[in-house]
Scaffold this active site. Structure first.
Site, PDB file in Angstrom:
ATOM      1  N   LYS A 119      -6.012   2.280   3.840  1.00 37.76           N
ATOM      2  CA  LYS A 119      -5.279   1.125   4.456  1.00 37.76           C
ATOM      3  C   LYS A 119      -5.684  -0.612   3.786  1.00 37.76           C
ATOM      4  O   LYS A 119      -5.387  -1.750   3.737  1.00 37.76           O
ATOM      5  CB  LYS A 119      -4.757   0.817   6.035  1.00 37.76           C
ATOM      6  CG  LYS A 119      -3.645   1.424   5.803  1.00 37.76           C
ATOM      7  CD  LYS A 119      -2.654   1.006   6.935  1.00 37.76           C
ATOM      8  CE  LYS A 119      -1.462   2.420   7.711  1.00 37.76           C
ATOM      9  NZ  LYS A 119      -0.721   1.973   8.652  1.00 37.76           N
ATOM     10  N   LYS A 201       6.919  12.118  -4.026  1.00 38.56           N
ATOM     11  CA  LYS A 201       7.658  11.989  -3.352  1.00 38.56           C
ATOM     12  C   LYS A 201       8.703  11.111  -3.124  1.00 38.56           C
ATOM     13  O   LYS A 201       8.185   9.487  -3.955  1.00 38.56           O
ATOM     14  CB  LYS A 201       6.819  12.059  -2.302  1.00 38.56           C
ATOM     15  CG  LYS A 201       7.300  13.662  -1.148  1.00 38.56           C
ATOM     16  CD  LYS A 201       6.104  13.184  -0.121  1.00 38.56           C
ATOM     17  CE  LYS A 201       6.564  12.633   1.088  1.00 38.56           C
ATOM     18  NZ  LYS A 201       6.039  12.821   2.558  1.00 38.56           N
ATOM     19  N   LYS A 204      10.232   5.153   0.437  1.00 43.22           N
ATOM     20  CA  LYS A 204      10.685   4.187   0.374  1.00 43.22           C
ATOM     21  C   LYS A 204      10.435   2.461  -0.317  1.00 43.22           C
ATOM     22  O   LYS A 204      11.173   1.656  -0.254  1.00 43.22           O
ATOM     23  CB  LYS A 204      11.477   3.554   2.123  1.00 43.22           C
ATOM     24  CG  LYS A 204       9.800   3.211   3.165  1.00 43.22           C
ATOM     25  CD  LYS A 204       9.997   3.024   4.555  1.00 43.22           C
ATOM     26  CE  LYS A 204       8.150   3.509   5.208  1.00 43.22           C
ATOM     27  NZ  LYS A 204       7.844   3.164   5.872  1.00 43.22           N
TER      28      LYS A 204
END
Ligand code: TRP
Length: 336
Positions: A119, A201, A204
């Site tokens: 991150k 995969k 979103k």
């Protein structure tokens, strides 16, 4: 249900970030598992808005996503009567225990976390202390409820390991205080892949909106997306690693109808891709329609939804404050 009955059950806790719209992969992965677990465990499900702000969030969007997520859980079958569904920031004990645990966590332990490393690369313009301490807050979420089990995906295992270490460390220093939680590895569900790149995969945050079926998509949107899904060469309807596109559509059809892969293969022998896709499209639309309808109904009744969340927070707080009081006492805070 009687109190005694609840107490016999093991405690299970999981959290999910309000960081985007839910798609069909969430339903078949996390949410479906949670629905199955709620009868056999004393479940706490929390929407972790405190975690969400470790990356930049737009306030209106964050508020909407948080309520959407709560409504979607209920629409998918999470029952507020059977489990405790709440928003993390409503139970201030999470932030309080996280602070205390921060004081028992080494800098090195946090900087070793692979999610922190990933991150910080993704958000190199905003590497904040919250992002660094993210796993400690997650430990607080879990330890406050004396959870026995935590359903986690592969990417969260390292955080759970840290949670166990912190619990053991505190218990060793101050006598038994926290239950040391175990990971709960859910039975592997079907993996739903992107409709546009079926080796990836479904996500979103895919830039290509046609790749993802959101649980809020209309029948028409679902049908259009599936009809435009990428297929493979050849013409046979067959479940095979060489046919990732067709296999993904077969998975969706199997989930929507309960049919097995071999049943589907038999049924669609000699049928072309076009006709097969139409069949998948209408079946999936039919499957998601009642969830969306329920979601819209729940979301339209803001007062009722907030009541559910208020009750959830009250009952979470009862458990959390018990643990926090114990911690305060052990570390030497003055109790009045
Ligand atoms: N970190 C988890 C994730 O991103 C979310 C989370 C926060 C969580 N607190 C938790 C998961 C406690 C399980 C238990 O997926």
């Amino acid at each position: 249900m009687s109190e005694a009955k609840i107490d016999e059950k093991k405690i299970l806790l999981s959290g999910i970030q309000p960081s985007g719209n839910l798609h069909i992969g969430h339903l078949t992965g996390a949410i479906k598992n949670w629905v199955d677990l709620q009868d056999n465990y004393n479940c706490f499900f929390t929407i972790v808005d405190l975690h969400a702000i470790t990356v930049k969030q737009e306030p209106t969007q964050l508020r909407k996503w948080t309520l959407d997520l709560a409504a979607m859980f209920i629409a998918c079958g999470i029952s507020p009567e059977k489990c405790t569904l709440f928003i993390q920031s409503h139970v201030t004990e999470h932030a309080q225990l996280a602070w205390i645990l921060n004081c028992f966590t080494g800098m090195g332990e946090c900087s070793r976390m692979t999610q922190f490393k990933d991150k910080s690369q993704q958000h190199s313009e905003n590497i904040n202390v919250g992002l660094f301490a993210y796993p400690v807050l997650m430990a607080a979420d879990i330890l406050l409820y004396q959870a026995d089990l935590v359903p986690v995906g592969e990417d969260q295992k390292q955080h759970l390991e840290l949670t166990r270490n912190l619990a053991q460390r505190f218990n060793f220093l101050y006598s038994d205080t926290f239950k040391v939680p175990e990971p709960y590895i859910p039975p592997v569900g079907a993996r739903i892949m992107s409709l546009q790149e079926p080796t990836k995969k479904m996500s979103k945050s895919d830039e290509n909106q046609k790749a993802t079926i959101f649980l809020t998509d209309s029948d028409k949107e679902i049908i259009n997306k599936i009809k435009r899904a990428v297929t493979d060469s050849g013409s046979e309807i067959k479940f095979s690693p060489e046919k990732p596109g067709i296999s993904n559509l077969m998975t969706l059809l199997a989930l929507a109808t309960g049919k097995s892969f071999s049943q589907i293969e038999d049924e669609f022998k000699g049928v072309g891709y076009g006709e097969f896709k139409s069949e998948v499209a209408t079946s999936v639309a039919k499957w998601i329609n009642p969830i969306r309808t329920k979601f819209i109904e729940i979301r339209a009744n803001d007062k009722h939804l907030k009541e559910i969340l208020l009750n959830g927070a009250d009952s979470a707080r009862r458990q959390a404050s018990k643990t926090l009081r114990k911690v305060f006492k052990k570390i030497g805070f003055v109790q009045l």
